[in-house]
Scaffold this active site. Structure first.
Site, PDB file in Angstrom:
ATOM      1  N   CYS A  10       0.832  -1.211   0.000  1.00  0.00           N
ATOM      2  CA  CYS A  10       0.000   0.000   0.000  1.00  0.00           C
ATOM      3  C   CYS A  10       0.866   1.261   0.000  1.00  0.00           C
ATOM      4  O   CYS A  10       1.724   1.441   0.868  1.00  0.00           O
ATOM      5  CB  CYS A  10      -0.914  -0.019   1.223  1.00  0.00           C
ATOM      6  SG  CYS A  10      -1.801   1.526   1.469  1.00  0.00           S
ATOM      7  N   CYS A  13       0.512   3.295   3.276  1.00  0.00           N
ATOM      8  CA  CYS A  13       1.223   2.642   4.382  1.00  0.00           C
ATOM      9  C   CYS A  13       2.715   2.957   4.290  1.00  0.00           C
ATOM     10  O   CYS A  13       3.365   3.231   5.305  1.00  0.00           O
ATOM     11  CB  CYS A  13       1.013   1.137   4.358  1.00  0.00           C
ATOM     12  SG  CYS A  13      -0.571   0.574   5.011  1.00  0.00           S
ATOM     13  N   HIS A  52      -3.766   0.214   8.277  1.00  0.00           N
ATOM     14  CA  HIS A  52      -4.320   0.077   6.937  1.00  0.00           C
ATOM     15  C   HIS A  52      -5.817  -0.233   7.003  1.00  0.00           C
ATOM     16  O   HIS A  52      -6.215  -1.373   7.236  1.00  0.00           O
ATOM     17  CB  HIS A  52      -3.601  -1.019   6.148  1.00  0.00           C
ATOM     18  CG  HIS A  52      -4.120  -1.140   4.746  1.00  0.00           C
ATOM     19  ND1 HIS A  52      -3.760  -0.264   3.742  1.00  0.00           N
ATOM     20  CD2 HIS A  52      -5.005  -2.009   4.196  1.00  0.00           C
ATOM     21  CE1 HIS A  52      -4.398  -0.594   2.638  1.00  0.00           C
ATOM     22  NE2 HIS A  52      -5.153  -1.649   2.882  1.00  0.00           N
ATOM     23  N   ASN A  96     -13.120  10.107  -0.654  1.00  0.00           N
ATOM     24  CA  ASN A  96     -13.683   9.317  -1.737  1.00  0.00           C
ATOM     25  C   ASN A  96     -13.685   7.853  -1.327  1.00  0.00           C
ATOM     26  O   ASN A  96     -12.703   7.383  -0.726  1.00  0.00           O
ATOM     27  CB  ASN A  96     -12.848   9.513  -3.005  1.00  0.00           C
ATOM     28  CG  ASN A  96     -12.841  10.968  -3.468  1.00  0.00           C
ATOM     29  OD1 ASN A  96     -13.866  11.636  -3.430  1.00  0.00           O
ATOM     30  ND2 ASN A  96     -11.689  11.458  -3.883  1.00  0.00           N
ATOM     31  N   HIS A 107      -6.343   3.281   0.712  1.00  0.00           N
ATOM     32  CA  HIS A 107      -6.015   3.432   2.139  1.00  0.00           C
ATOM     33  C   HIS A 107      -6.787   4.668   2.578  1.00  0.00           C
ATOM     34  O   HIS A 107      -6.581   5.752   1.999  1.00  0.00           O
ATOM     35  CB  HIS A 107      -4.499   3.589   2.333  1.00  0.00           C
ATOM     36  CG  HIS A 107      -4.043   3.752   3.756  1.00  0.00           C
ATOM     37  ND1 HIS A 107      -3.045   2.968   4.322  1.00  0.00           N
ATOM     38  CD2 HIS A 107      -4.420   4.626   4.731  1.00  0.00           C
ATOM     39  CE1 HIS A 107      -2.843   3.340   5.579  1.00  0.00           C
ATOM     40  NE2 HIS A 107      -3.664   4.355   5.850  1.00  0.00           N
ATOM     41  N   HIS A 109      -8.278   7.954   3.497  1.00  0.00           N
ATOM     42  CA  HIS A 109      -7.653   9.275   3.609  1.00  0.00           C
ATOM     43  C   HIS A 109      -8.705  10.354   3.498  1.00  0.00           C
ATOM     44  O   HIS A 109      -9.656  10.234   2.724  1.00  0.00           O
ATOM     45  CB  HIS A 109      -6.563   9.472   2.548  1.00  0.00           C
ATOM     46  CG  HIS A 109      -6.995   9.192   1.138  1.00  0.00           C
ATOM     47  ND1 HIS A 109      -7.115   7.922   0.633  1.00  0.00           N
ATOM     48  CD2 HIS A 109      -7.334  10.029   0.134  1.00  0.00           C
ATOM     49  CE1 HIS A 109      -7.502   7.981  -0.630  1.00  0.00           C
ATOM     50  NE2 HIS A 109      -7.658   9.250  -0.955  1.00  0.00           N
TER      51      HIS A 109
HETATM   52  P1  5GP Z   1      -8.256   9.677  -3.972  1.00  0.00           P
HETATM   53  O1  5GP Z   1      -8.595   9.905  -5.418  1.00  0.00           O
HETATM   54  O2  5GP Z   1      -7.937   8.246  -3.681  1.00  0.00           O
HETATM   55  O3  5GP Z   1      -9.290  10.252  -3.039  1.00  0.00           O
HETATM   56  O4  5GP Z   1      -6.989  10.574  -3.674  1.00  0.00           O
HETATM   57  C1  5GP Z   1      -5.694  10.106  -3.728  1.00  0.00           C
HETATM   58  C2  5GP Z   1      -4.817  11.331  -3.613  1.00  0.00           C
HETATM   59  O5  5GP Z   1      -3.510  10.888  -3.348  1.00  0.00           O
HETATM   60  C3  5GP Z   1      -4.766  12.165  -4.889  1.00  0.00           C
HETATM   61  O6  5GP Z   1      -5.212  13.492  -4.614  1.00  0.00           O
HETATM   62  C4  5GP Z   1      -3.298  12.115  -5.302  1.00  0.00           C
HETATM   63  O7  5GP Z   1      -2.816  13.323  -5.819  1.00  0.00           O
HETATM   64  C5  5GP Z   1      -2.610  11.729  -4.002  1.00  0.00           C
HETATM   65  N1  5GP Z   1      -1.396  10.938  -4.197  1.00  0.00           N
HETATM   66  C6  5GP Z   1      -1.255   9.857  -5.005  1.00  0.00           C
HETATM   67  N2  5GP Z   1      -0.006   9.366  -4.936  1.00  0.00           N
HETATM   68  C7  5GP Z   1       0.647  10.171  -4.065  1.00  0.00           C
HETATM   69  C8  5GP Z   1       2.003  10.164  -3.580  1.00  0.00           C
HETATM   70  O8  5GP Z   1       2.830   9.319  -3.932  1.00  0.00           O
HETATM   71  N3  5GP Z   1       2.338  11.128  -2.685  1.00  0.00           N
HETATM   72  C9  5GP Z   1       1.446  12.078  -2.272  1.00  0.00           C
HETATM   73  N4  5GP Z   1       1.887  12.988  -1.398  1.00  0.00           N
HETATM   74  N5  5GP Z   1       0.159  12.110  -2.710  1.00  0.00           N
HETATM   75  C10 5GP Z   1      -0.223  11.169  -3.598  1.00  0.00           C
HETATM   76 ZN    ZN Z   2      -2.321   1.212   3.663  1.00  0.00          ZN
END
Ligand code: 5GP
Ligand code: ZN
Length: 122
Positions: A10, A13, A52, A96, A107, A109
């Site tokens: 992950c 993680c 996780h 989301n 994971h 967030h």
């Molecule tokens: P989701 O679409 O799952 O709600 O949001 C995932 C978020 O994680 C996105 O806004 C994306 O820009 C962010 N994200 C994805 N990979 C990384 C990463 O490697 N580092 C950081 N800091 N943010 C990430």
């Molecule tokens: Zn995780």
């Protein structure tokens, strides 16, 4: 369930374990916050549990204290990161969940987005 359970595959993680670098906003034993790599707004950070939990779909009563503490951190962290004070300022808090909910990283967030508009998205 232990708060130390991690998924070795992950991304978040690994970020929480500092195996992958991030712009750290906050850390304690159970919670981690870091800047989103593709910010939508002048302030855009992600707040995650270190354990996780794939998404809100897996959240149950056993997570109430953890999620309550995370929610209670949001106002403090948002202001520290540069969100302007309520009500003229404020921020957006969102999570989301699942494919139809637009979740890309599996994971749990919470996005916290704020700062002066216009924003890139949202
Ligand atoms: P989701 O679409 O799952 O709600 O949001 C995932 C978020 O994680 C996105 O806004 C994306 O820009 C962010 N994200 C994805 N990979 C990384 C990463 O490697 N580092 C950081 N800091 N943010 C990430
Ligand atoms: Zn995780």
């Amino acid at each position: 369930m232990s708060a130390l359970i991690q998924d070795p595959d992950c991304l978040f993680c690994k970020i929480a374990a500092k195996q992958i670098p991030s712009g750290i906003v906050y850390e304690d034993d159970e919670v981690f916050a870091f800047h989103d790599i593709h910010p939508w707004a002048p302030v855009h950070f992600l707040l995650i549990p270190k354990m996780h939990i794939p998404s809100m779909a897996q959240v149950g009563a056993e997570h109430a204290a953890l999620l309550g503490r995370m929610m209670a951190l949001v106002p403090k962290l948002a202001l520290e990161q540069g969100c302007n004070p309520y009500p003229q300022g404020g921020y957006r808090l969102l999570t989301n969940t699942g494919r139809e909910g637009g979740q890309e990283v599996q994971h749990l967030h919470f996005h916290v987005m704020g700062g002066p508009r216009p924003w890139l998205r949202g």
